[in-house]
Design an enzyme around this catalytic site. Structure first.
Site, short mmCIF file in Angstrom:
data_model
loop_
_atom_site.label_atom_id
_atom_site.label_comp_id
_atom_site.label_asym_id
_atom_site.label_seq_id
_atom_site.Cartn_x
_atom_site.Cartn_y
_atom_site.Cartn_z
N ASP A 75 9.44 2.72 1.51
CA ASP A 75 8.25 3.47 1.92
C ASP A 75 8.06 3.23 3.42
O ASP A 75 7.52 2.21 3.83
CB ASP A 75 7.02 3.03 1.13
CG ASP A 75 5.78 3.84 1.51
OD1 ASP A 75 5.82 4.56 2.53
OD2 ASP A 75 4.76 3.74 0.79
N LYS B 152 2.75 10.39 7.62
CA LYS B 152 1.96 10.08 8.82
C LYS B 152 2.54 10.73 10.09
O LYS B 152 2.29 11.90 10.33
CB LYS B 152 1.81 8.56 8.95
CG LYS B 152 0.93 8.01 7.80
CD LYS B 152 0.31 6.66 8.09
CE LYS B 152 -0.79 6.34 7.09
NZ LYS B 152 -0.45 5.41 6.03
N PHE C 33 0.86 -1.19 0.00
CA PHE C 33 0.00 0.00 0.00
C PHE C 33 0.89 1.23 0.00
O PHE C 33 1.76 1.38 0.85
CB PHE C 33 -0.92 0.04 1.23
CG PHE C 33 -1.83 1.24 1.21
CD1 PHE C 33 -3.01 1.22 0.49
CD2 PHE C 33 -1.46 2.42 1.87
CE1 PHE C 33 -3.83 2.35 0.44
CE2 PHE C 33 -2.28 3.55 1.83
CZ PHE C 33 -3.46 3.51 1.10
C1 LIG Z 1 -0.66 5.59 4.58
C2 LIG Z 1 0.41 5.19 3.67
C3 LIG Z 1 0.68 5.93 2.50
C4 LIG Z 1 -0.19 7.06 2.04
O1 LIG Z 1 -0.24 8.12 2.95
P1 LIG Z 1 -1.40 9.24 2.80
O2 LIG Z 1 -0.95 10.32 3.74
O3 LIG Z 1 -2.67 8.59 3.23
O4 LIG Z 1 -1.42 9.67 1.39
C5 LIG Z 1 1.77 5.55 1.74
N1 LIG Z 1 2.54 4.51 2.08
C6 LIG Z 1 2.30 3.76 3.19
C7 LIG Z 1 3.21 2.63 3.52
C8 LIG Z 1 1.22 4.07 4.01
O5 LIG Z 1 0.97 3.33 5.08
#
Ligand SMILES: *Cc1c(COP(=O)(O)O)cnc(C)c1O
Length: 396
Positions: free
Chosen positions: A217, A246, A132
């Protein structure tokens, strides 16, 4: 509820929050819940952490937004402090996690053409199934979740998807046109999927051999969730590019970043990328305070707390294995709990927990995720896991 006018892109639990403090929220009827979702890790430091709220207040009284047309006195220190914390040379500030991912992909492509020498429009990026990375068209285009991608095509070309955790599949997907491998060091939304030992090191070796960038990520796994600053580093591996989001905004506002060395991020020159809100002084002021919290590597710091309490969470959840829990994956203060489908769906278990004063969120199928704020106490962990035990024993 007054949901009639908001788009139906979420299916929230029936809890309407009015206030939050630390690991707790209070709903509009005055009921209290312990928050074991923590804004999908955006609230790693809890609700309204005093130092973060104070930093926001101080900056609200100075200046909140300049756009990047001008400088501001928080941006430079924020970038310097974040690059210092991560031991990289450059920071590209953005707002959301998806923007950090998009920006990292743009940088990787440009790096591929200008530094690696890939022929125009040939660049490819290898990504992992089940991952994700956000909700933009490019990102959902390489998602393997039919719900995330269905109905949103046509998609951006140039991505190759391989099974997560399969180092051999990754190595064989890499070609001379591969500019990057994008990977979550722990797959969060997939249900806290921890790759097999040695996987991240193998990704690193594949990237080195292919002359491709390793992009980690760490939007959800980074900044303390696993008990470490970076889950990648905890596995003894250093990525070329880190994507943060986040928790970087302290649960106060959106703040994300691409962090890399100058040979990578240096490919961006004026006019080639940007964001009106990226690097705004209010977000940077809060982000600087987040960095200060993370820089405390002492026994009372958030990282040590997450490690110690993560062990407590793991031990307590392990007691439920065989008593309704059929799968358990933990990484620091982060757990993916697969519940026996006979007990209920993840959704039903989450609703059952909410009725007992514990907020969690299901991911897929019968999996729920526990990711309390890193300021949670041992007693609060005991309360939450006991509530799960009750749901498993007595039904949702
Ligand atoms: C939540 C998340 C995103 C996206 O972040 P948003 O602020 O919701 O756009 C990208 N990568 C990972 C691993 C995430 O958990």
């Amino acid at each position: 509820m007054t949901a009639a006018h908001s788009a139906h892109n979420y299916h929230p639990l029936p809890v309407v929050v009015a206030e939050g403090e630390g690991a707790w929220v209070t709903d509009v009827e005055g009921r209290r819940y312990v928050d074991f979702l923590a804004g999908y890790s955006a609230l790693n430091f809890g609700h309204r952490h005093p130092a973060l709220v104070a930093a926001a207040h101080r900056q609200l009284d100075r200046v909140t937004l300049t756009s990047r047309a001008f400088g501001n006195d928080q941006l430079g220190p924020f970038c310097a402090e974040l690059s210092g914390l991560l031991g990289k040379r450059m920071v590209l500030p953005m707002n959301t996690g998806a923007e950090a991912v998009e920006s990292g992909l743009k940088v990787a492509r440009k790096w591929g053409y200008e530094v690696k020498g890939v022929a125009p429009d040939r660049a490819r990026v290898v990504v992992a199934a089940g991952g994700f990375h956000g909700r933009t068209i490019s990102i959902v285009g390489f998602s393997t979740d039919p719900e995330a991608r269905g109905g949103f095509g046509p998609f951006t070309p140039g991505f190759d998807v391989v099974d997560y955790g399969d180092a051999a599949a990754l190595a064989s997907a890499v070609t001379p046109d591969t500019v990057a491998v994008l990977v979550e060091p722990v797959q969060g939304e997939a249900g806290v999927v921890v790759p097999p030992p040695g996987y991240l090191a193998a990704v690193r070796r594949t990237c080195d051999a292919a002359g491709a960038l390793m992009i980690a990520d760490e939007v959800q796994s980074g900044l303390g969730r696993t008990g470490h600053l970076l889950a990648t580093r905890a596995a003894g591996v250093d990525a070329d590019v880190y994507l943060l989001g986040k928790a970087l905004g302290g649960g106060v506002l959106p703040l994300s970043a691409v962090v890399a060395d100058a040979d990578v991020l240096g490919v961006l020159r004026p006019g080639q990328h940007g964001s009106t809100f990226g690097g705004n002084p209010l977000a940077c002021a809060v982000g600087r305070e987040v960095i200060t919290l993370l820089a405390d590597v002492g026994p009372e710091g958030v990282l040590a707390r997450a490690r110690d309490l993560g062990a407590v969470l793991r031990a307590r959840l392990t007691d439920l294995v065989g008593r309704g829990v059929v799968g358990l994956r933990c990484a620091g203060l982060w757990a993916g709990v697969d519940v026996d489908p006979a007990v209920g769906t993840g959704r039903e278990v989450s609703e059952g927990l909410a009725r007992r004063g514990v907020l969690v969120k299901d991911t897929h199928g019968s999996t729920v995720r526990f990711s309390p704020p890193l300021v949670v106490t041992e007693d609060e962990i005991a309360v939450a896991v006991a509530a799960l035990g009750e749901v498993l024993a007595n039904g949702v």
